[in-house]
Design a protein around this motif. Structure first.
Motif, mmCIF file in Angstrom:
data_model
loop_
_atom_site.group_PDB
_atom_site.id
_atom_site.type_symbol
_atom_site.label_atom_id
_atom_site.label_comp_id
_atom_site.label_asym_id
_atom_site.label_seq_id
_atom_site.Cartn_x
_atom_site.Cartn_y
_atom_site.Cartn_z
ATOM 1 N N GLU A 216 0.839 -1.184 0.000
ATOM 2 C CA GLU A 216 0.000 0.000 0.000
ATOM 3 C C GLU A 216 0.880 1.241 0.000
ATOM 4 O O GLU A 216 1.889 1.322 0.700
ATOM 5 C CB GLU A 216 -0.918 0.017 1.224
ATOM 6 N N LEU A 217 0.504 2.177 -0.816
ATOM 7 C CA LEU A 217 1.231 3.431 -0.914
ATOM 8 C C LEU A 217 0.209 4.552 -0.779
ATOM 9 O O LEU A 217 -0.511 4.879 -1.729
ATOM 10 C CB LEU A 217 1.966 3.521 -2.262
ATOM 11 N N GLY A 218 0.103 5.065 0.457
ATOM 12 C CA GLY A 218 -0.900 6.070 0.729
ATOM 13 C C GLY A 218 -2.288 5.458 0.557
ATOM 14 O O GLY A 218 -2.574 4.359 1.014
ATOM 15 N N PRO A 219 -3.176 6.114 -0.161
ATOM 16 C CA PRO A 219 -4.527 5.591 -0.362
ATOM 17 C C PRO A 219 -4.607 4.541 -1.475
ATOM 18 O O PRO A 219 -5.673 4.036 -1.778
ATOM 19 C CB PRO A 219 -5.325 6.845 -0.737
ATOM 20 N N TYR A 220 -3.407 4.261 -2.087
ATOM 21 C CA TYR A 220 -3.402 3.341 -3.220
ATOM 22 C C TYR A 220 -2.891 1.962 -2.810
ATOM 23 O O TYR A 220 -2.056 1.828 -1.927
ATOM 24 C CB TYR A 220 -2.526 3.889 -4.355
ATOM 25 N N THR A 221 -3.379 0.926 -3.526
ATOM 26 C CA THR A 221 -2.904 -0.437 -3.333
ATOM 27 C C THR A 221 -2.130 -0.862 -4.576
ATOM 28 O O THR A 221 -2.634 -0.750 -5.699
ATOM 29 C CB THR A 221 -4.076 -1.423 -3.118
ATOM 30 N N LEU A 222 -0.859 -1.300 -4.330
ATOM 31 C CA LEU A 222 0.007 -1.702 -5.426
ATOM 32 C C LEU A 222 -0.315 -3.139 -5.822
ATOM 33 O O LEU A 222 -0.188 -4.057 -4.998
ATOM 34 C CB LEU A 222 1.498 -1.596 -4.994
ATOM 35 N N GLU A 223 -0.770 -3.369 -7.067
ATOM 36 C CA GLU A 223 -1.147 -4.709 -7.519
ATOM 37 C C GLU A 223 -0.048 -5.355 -8.353
ATOM 38 O O GLU A 223 0.303 -6.520 -8.176
ATOM 39 C CB GLU A 223 -2.458 -4.651 -8.318
ATOM 40 N N LYS A 224 0.497 -4.614 -9.332
ATOM 41 C CA LYS A 224 1.573 -5.189 -10.136
ATOM 42 C C LYS A 224 2.416 -4.042 -10.729
ATOM 43 O O LYS A 224 1.973 -2.904 -10.871
ATOM 44 C CB LYS A 224 1.040 -6.057 -11.237
ATOM 45 N N LYS A 225 3.618 -4.414 -11.109
ATOM 46 C CA LYS A 225 4.537 -3.453 -11.718
ATOM 47 C C LYS A 225 4.218 -3.326 -13.199
ATOM 48 O O LYS A 225 4.146 -4.311 -13.917
ATOM 49 C CB LYS A 225 5.988 -3.932 -11.533
ATOM 50 N N ILE A 226 4.013 -2.109 -13.638
ATOM 51 C CA ILE A 226 3.672 -1.914 -15.056
ATOM 52 C C ILE A 226 4.821 -1.252 -15.840
ATOM 53 O O ILE A 226 4.715 -1.092 -17.043
ATOM 54 C CB ILE A 226 2.400 -1.051 -15.186
ATOM 55 N N GLY A 227 5.890 -0.924 -15.168
ATOM 56 C CA GLY A 227 7.046 -0.330 -15.861
ATOM 57 C C GLY A 227 7.891 0.524 -14.918
ATOM 58 O O GLY A 227 7.582 0.628 -13.729
ATOM 59 N N GLU A 228 8.929 1.087 -15.413
ATOM 60 C CA GLU A 228 9.796 1.937 -14.594
ATOM 61 C C GLU A 228 10.510 2.956 -15.482
ATOM 62 O O GLU A 228 10.564 2.816 -16.704
ATOM 63 C CB GLU A 228 10.829 1.098 -13.828
ATOM 64 N N GLY A 229 11.101 3.916 -14.847
ATOM 65 C CA GLY A 229 11.811 4.924 -15.624
ATOM 66 C C GLY A 229 11.770 6.263 -14.931
ATOM 67 O O GLY A 229 11.290 6.399 -13.811
#
Length: 289
Positions: free
Chosen positions: A276-289
């Protein structure tokens, strides 16, 4: 022609035969014509007769005995003595050419490299006697080290002694000066120890200076470059301030970089350790940069 051009408008010359007798001179009325060379001249002529060209470094002509003027009133001169050869290359005589212009050329080598308000370079012989002109003639006149009159020369008239921290203009101070040691730079240079001193030592005026020195064995004289310590220290302060500013900016950049890196690392840790990141829930990685 080269020798004559160096001597300039004050050209003087003398010619000696192989027996050491002066047979010609620029002064047709010279009392030396027909006379044998003096011991000093004979020592030079011995090298010339052996095929060498000899430079006679600054000297002054002695005034007539009846003159009450000091020798320092005569301007310094320099001379070059070289062999005269016949068509077959054999040495048949010696010629000496010189004058005040030649000394002025020599002295100009040192006056042209003066720096700032106090930087100077000068030459001296093995006895510590100055061979070029001091930058501080006006000060030397006030101290009584040279005659107090316009045009008096420090060349040949100043021995480069350390006058001590309480040097004065009294006659007692002048008399005591002859017992003082040579300056640190001159003493080390004459003894064959080339070097640099940035910690400070007293020069021939009694002023604290920094300097560098070197003995030139092929010419049998030494050269010193000095600058008053106060001027050198002031220049060093500017350099120190510049380095401090650069160092401060570098440290500020490093701190900023460190803080940014720490924040980025902390963010990565939070993402990696918690879903969880603040009010958001991390489900999967979609990329980086």
């Amino acid at each position: 022609e080269t020798i004559v051009s160096l001597a300039g408008p004050t050209l003087e010359y003398a010619i000696w035969d192989l027996s050491g007798v002066q047979v010609a001179a620029s002064d047709a009325d010279s009392p030396r014509l027909g006379q044998r060379a003096t011991p000093a001249e004979a020592a030079i002529l011995a090298d010339v007769y052996a095929g060498q060209t000899v430079v006679r470094f600054p000297y002054t002509d002695k005034l007539p005995p009846e003159s009450s003027a000091g020798e320092s009133k005569r301007p310094p001169k320099m001379a070059i003595c070289t062999p005269i050869r016949d068509r077959a290359g054999a040495i048949i005589a010696a010629i000496g050419v010189g004058g005040t212009s030649m000394w002025e050329e020599f002295n100009g080598l040192f006056t042209e490299v003066r720096t700032g308000d106090t930087g100077e370079t000068y030459a001296f012989d093995a006895s510590g006697r100055m061979l070029s002109e001091s930058r501080f003639n006006a000060q030397l006149r006030q101290l009584g080290l040279i005659e107090d009159r316009p045009g008096s020369h420090s060349t040949l008239n100043v021995t480069l002694r350390d006058p001590g921290p309480r040097f004065g203009t009294t006659q007692a101070a002048q008399d005591a000066l002859v017992t003082r040691p040579l300056t640190r730079a001159v003493s080390l240079c004459i003894s064959g120890h080339d070097g640099v001193d940035v910690d400070g030592y007293r020069d021939y005026r009694g002023v604290l200076v920094g300097g560098a020195w070197r003995w030139l064995p092929e010419y049998e004289f030494g050269v010193v470059t000095e600058v008053d310590f106060d001027e050198a220290a002031a220049a060093r302060r500017y350099i120190d301030v510049g380095f401090a500013l650069i160092f401060g900016l570098l440290m500020l950049s490093m701190i900023t970089l460190g803080v940014s890196y720490h924040r980025l690392a902390r963010l990565r840790w939070r993402i990696g350790e918690a879903m969880e990141l603040g009010p958001y829930t991390l489900e999967k990685k979609i990329g980086e940069g």
